[in-house]
Design a protein around this motif. Structure first.
Motif, PDB file in Angstrom:
ATOM      1  N   PHE A 171       0.868  -1.172   0.000  1.00  8.01           N
ATOM      2  CA  PHE A 171       0.000   0.000   0.000  1.00  8.01           C
ATOM      3  C   PHE A 171       0.903   1.220   0.000  1.00  8.01           C
ATOM      4  CE2 PHE A 171       0.860  -0.700   4.484  1.00  8.01           C
ATOM      5  CZ  PHE A 171       1.108   0.582   4.956  1.00  8.01           C
ATOM      6  N   HIS A 172       0.350   2.339  -0.468  1.00  5.85           N
ATOM      7  CA  HIS A 172       1.111   3.584  -0.449  1.00  5.85           C
ATOM      8  C   HIS A 172       0.134   4.750  -0.363  1.00  5.85           C
ATOM      9  CE1 HIS A 172       4.432   6.324  -1.131  1.00  5.85           C
ATOM     10  NE2 HIS A 172       3.624   6.998  -1.913  1.00  5.85           N
ATOM     11  N   CYS A 173       0.471   5.726   0.461  1.00  5.23           N
ATOM     12  CA  CYS A 173      -0.305   6.958   0.548  1.00  5.23           C
ATOM     13  C   CYS A 173       0.548   8.094  -0.005  1.00  5.23           C
ATOM     14  CB  CYS A 173      -0.713   7.273   1.984  1.00  5.23           C
ATOM     15  SG  CYS A 173      -1.602   8.847   2.094  1.00  5.23           S
ATOM     16  N   PHE A 174       0.021   8.780  -1.012  1.00  5.27           N
ATOM     17  CA  PHE A 174       0.747   9.890  -1.604  1.00  5.27           C
ATOM     18  C   PHE A 174       0.620  11.156  -0.759  1.00  5.27           C
ATOM     19  CE2 PHE A 174       0.040   6.948  -5.055  1.00  5.27           C
ATOM     20  CZ  PHE A 174       1.288   6.917  -5.654  1.00  5.27           C
ATOM     21  N   GLY A 185       3.935   0.156   2.709  1.00 13.68           N
ATOM     22  CA  GLY A 185       4.342  -1.117   3.266  1.00 13.68           C
ATOM     23  C   GLY A 185       3.464  -2.271   2.831  1.00 13.68           C
ATOM     24  N   ASP A 186       3.668  -3.400   3.489  1.00 10.09           N
ATOM     25  CA  ASP A 186       2.930  -4.624   3.206  1.00 10.09           C
ATOM     26  C   ASP A 186       1.858  -4.824   4.279  1.00 10.09           C
ATOM     27  OD1 ASP A 186       4.368  -5.362   5.445  1.00 10.09           O
ATOM     28  OD2 ASP A 186       5.584  -6.859   4.430  1.00 10.09           O
ATOM     29  N   VAL A 187       1.281  -6.008   4.316  1.00  9.31           N
ATOM     30  CA  VAL A 187       0.206  -6.282   5.275  1.00  9.31           C
ATOM     31  C   VAL A 187       0.700  -6.148   6.719  1.00  9.31           C
ATOM     32  CG1 VAL A 187       0.528  -8.802   5.319  1.00  9.31           C
ATOM     33  CG2 VAL A 187      -1.725  -7.834   5.785  1.00  9.31           C
ATOM     34  N   ILE A 188       1.931  -6.525   6.966  1.00 11.12           N
ATOM     35  CA  ILE A 188       2.482  -6.426   8.326  1.00 11.12           C
ATOM     36  C   ILE A 188       2.607  -4.962   8.736  1.00 11.12           C
ATOM     37  CG2 ILE A 188       4.458  -6.960   9.810  1.00 11.12           C
ATOM     38  CD1 ILE A 188       4.957  -9.392   7.881  1.00 11.12           C
ATOM     39  N   GLU A 189       3.109  -4.145   7.833  1.00 12.94           N
ATOM     40  CA  GLU A 189       3.256  -2.715   8.126  1.00 12.94           C
ATOM     41  C   GLU A 189       1.886  -2.061   8.315  1.00 12.94           C
ATOM     42  OE1 GLU A 189       5.118   0.864   8.975  1.00 12.94           O
ATOM     43  OE2 GLU A 189       5.984  -1.143   8.842  1.00 12.94           O
ATOM     44  N   PHE A 190       0.892  -2.486   7.541  1.00 11.88           N
ATOM     45  CA  PHE A 190      -0.447  -1.925   7.700  1.00 11.88           C
ATOM     46  C   PHE A 190      -0.986  -2.214   9.096  1.00 11.88           C
ATOM     47  CE2 PHE A 190      -5.044  -1.991   7.627  1.00 11.88           C
ATOM     48  CZ  PHE A 190      -5.321  -0.762   7.050  1.00 11.88           C
ATOM     49  N   VAL A 191      -0.897  -3.464   9.526  1.00  9.65           N
ATOM     50  CA  VAL A 191      -1.390  -3.834  10.859  1.00  9.65           C
ATOM     51  C   VAL A 191      -0.609  -3.079  11.926  1.00  9.65           C
ATOM     52  CG1 VAL A 191      -1.567  -5.735  12.526  1.00  9.65           C
ATOM     53  CG2 VAL A 191      -2.296  -6.059  10.168  1.00  9.65           C
ATOM     54  N   LYS A 192       0.681  -2.978  11.746  1.00  9.54           N
ATOM     55  CA  LYS A 192       1.528  -2.266  12.704  1.00  9.54           C
ATOM     56  C   LYS A 192       1.063  -0.815  12.862  1.00  9.54           C
ATOM     57  CE  LYS A 192       6.101  -0.440  13.023  1.00  9.54           C
ATOM     58  NZ  LYS A 192       7.180  -0.014  12.179  1.00  9.54           N
TER      59      LYS A 192
END
Length: 94
Positions: free
Chosen positions: A57-60, A66-73
């Protein structure tokens, strides 16, 4: 705490990113990606994208990435090990 790479790969592969993030953020299909409002900062125009092929995912707007782990984090405000453990529990003990 180091996690075996095969466990991390299995977690990333198990959770289709748009389906997983879509449980928390309303997403709309836009070509090969999905877009929506970023859950990490207030915005009125969607700048948050999810790419299933590349599994990130990325927010401009705020540069969250990040990936799914970074999203949950980020979403649940957990440490990296806590996020991995939470996803592993969901993977192995739904």
């Amino acid at each position: 705490m180091a996690f075996p790479p095969d466990i991390l790969d299995r977690i990333r592969a198990h959770f289709p990113l748009s389906a997983f993030i879509g449980r928390f953020v309303p997403l709309k299909r836009a070509g090969r990606e999905h877009t929506g409002l970023c859950p990490f900062h207030g915005e009125k125009t969607p700048s948050f994208t999810v790419n299933d092929q590349k599994q990130f995912f990325h927010c401009f707007g705020c540069a969250a990435h990040g990936d799914v782990i970074e999203f949950v984090k980020r979403y649940e405000r957990l440490s990296y090990p806590e996020a991995v453990e939470k996803l592993a529990r969901d993977l192995y003990w739904p």
